[in-house]
Write an enzyme that holds these catalytic residues in place. Structure first.
Site, mmCIF file in Angstrom:
data_model
loop_
_atom_site.group_PDB
_atom_site.id
_atom_site.type_symbol
_atom_site.label_atom_id
_atom_site.label_comp_id
_atom_site.label_asym_id
_atom_site.label_seq_id
_atom_site.Cartn_x
_atom_site.Cartn_y
_atom_site.Cartn_z
ATOM 1 N N GLY A 48 0.770 -1.237 0.000
ATOM 2 C CA GLY A 48 0.000 0.000 0.000
ATOM 3 C C GLY A 48 0.797 1.281 0.000
ATOM 4 N N TRP A 50 2.288 2.778 -2.469
ATOM 5 C CA TRP A 50 1.919 3.631 -3.609
ATOM 6 C C TRP A 50 0.538 4.245 -3.410
ATOM 7 C CZ3 TRP A 50 3.727 2.346 -9.213
ATOM 8 C CH2 TRP A 50 5.114 2.351 -9.254
ATOM 9 N N ASP A 68 -5.426 -6.143 -5.209
ATOM 10 C CA ASP A 68 -4.358 -7.115 -5.030
ATOM 11 C C ASP A 68 -4.981 -8.428 -4.581
ATOM 12 O OD1 ASP A 68 -1.030 -6.640 -4.529
ATOM 13 O OD2 ASP A 68 -1.904 -8.524 -3.837
ATOM 14 N N ASP A 86 -8.205 -10.909 -8.193
ATOM 15 C CA ASP A 86 -7.321 -11.038 -9.349
ATOM 16 C C ASP A 86 -7.740 -10.007 -10.389
ATOM 17 O OD1 ASP A 86 -6.036 -11.758 -11.712
ATOM 18 O OD2 ASP A 86 -6.292 -13.909 -11.400
ATOM 19 N N ASP A 111 3.318 -1.679 -9.852
ATOM 20 C CA ASP A 111 4.670 -1.905 -9.356
ATOM 21 C C ASP A 111 4.890 -3.398 -9.139
ATOM 22 O OD1 ASP A 111 7.201 -0.934 -8.534
ATOM 23 O OD2 ASP A 111 6.627 -1.111 -6.427
ATOM 24 N N LYS A 151 6.033 -1.345 -13.992
ATOM 25 C CA LYS A 151 7.407 -1.804 -13.759
ATOM 26 C C LYS A 151 7.721 -3.006 -14.631
ATOM 27 C CE LYS A 151 8.699 -3.673 -9.716
ATOM 28 N NZ LYS A 151 9.098 -3.603 -8.295
#
EC number: 2.1.1.166
Length: 258
Positions: A48, A50, A68, A86, A111, A151
């Site tokens: 958490g 971000w 998540d 998901d 990320d 990322k």
């Protein structure tokens, strides 16, 4: 003291859940991701860090949604909500769309990183797979002109993902934040200004000029999307090549008069 210790300690001192918070701060400073009142989606948001940064940047009138597979501890900001699920399944995507609203998200973030095996080519391929999943979900959530930051690890599969993103955004940048470890091969692909236009640069299409704009360019419409065509007049029909696409209009050159 190494950078790893510096950002780890800084996160502890400033109350962030992880040192990764500074990567997002630096991405925002470099690429201008956030604005007051923005709607932000963070894919793979646990733990958490971000979410905390995004909430600060969008302010009291913004909206931040995290998703998540793991449960995310509540963030101390009324603008933040989370979904346990998901991101690739229809049920979770429907919940995300409901939280985001009809106007779409202004920013989608990821990320996510794979569980590391120590085999670089495999870890790279898995990172690209996760980044591509985030990219595909973002295409369903972003509003016109929105931004995406994902990322990925450097390697042979990176360019194909980057090229696919370039087809959907005004431009794409590679950014390695200072908060990333020196030894890490991670970087972020940042797509700016999502294009929901029905045309892309290089397309060749037939259009009818229906009006002339204030700058003297002919105006054509493609599915209610405006295309400006220089040196044309109302009533003419031409085959044109799209040369530049903006979020709300495009430019084209005549390649064949009809």
């Amino acid at each position: 003291m190494g950078r790893r210790d510096h950002y780890y300690n800084k996160a502890k001192q400033e109350g962030y859940r992880s040192r990764a918070a500074y990567k997002l701060k630096q991405l925002d400073e470099d690429a201008g991701l956030f604005g007051p009142g923005n709607t932000v989606v963070d894919l793979g948001a646990a733990p958490g860090g971000w979410l905390e940064v995004a909430a600060e940047r969008v302010g009291d009138h913004g909206k931040v949604v995290g998703v998540d597979l793991q449960r995310i501890k509540d963030v101390d900001a009324h603008t933040v909500t989370t979904i346990k699920g998901d991101m690739t399944v229809d049920e979770t995507k429907a919940a995300l769309k409901e939280r985001v609203g009809d106007s779409g998200a202004d920013v989608v973030l990821s990320d996510m990183a794979p569980n590391m095996t120590g085999e670089y080519n495999l870890d790279h391929a898995r990172s690209v797979y996760l980044a591509r999943q985030a990219f595909e979900v973002a295409m369903e959530l972003l509003g016109t002109g929105g931004d995406l930051a994902v990322k990925v690890f450097e390697g042979q599969d990176l360019k194909a993902l980057e090229d696919d993103m370039k087809n959907e955004f005004r431009y794409v940048r590679r950014i390695k934040p200072d908060a990333s470890r020196d030894s890490s091969s991670e970087l972020y692909l940042v797509g700016k200004h999502y294009l929901t236009a029905p045309v892309r640069s290089g397309d060749e299409i037939a259009v009818e000029i229906i009006d002339v704009g204030s700058e003297g360019d002919g105006i054509a419409k493609v599915e209610d999307f405006t295309v400006f065509v220089p040196e044309t007049e109302t009533g003419e029909t031409h085959t044109v090549r799209i040369t530049d696409v903006k979020p709300r209009f495009a430019f084209a050159d005549v390649i064949e008069k009809r």
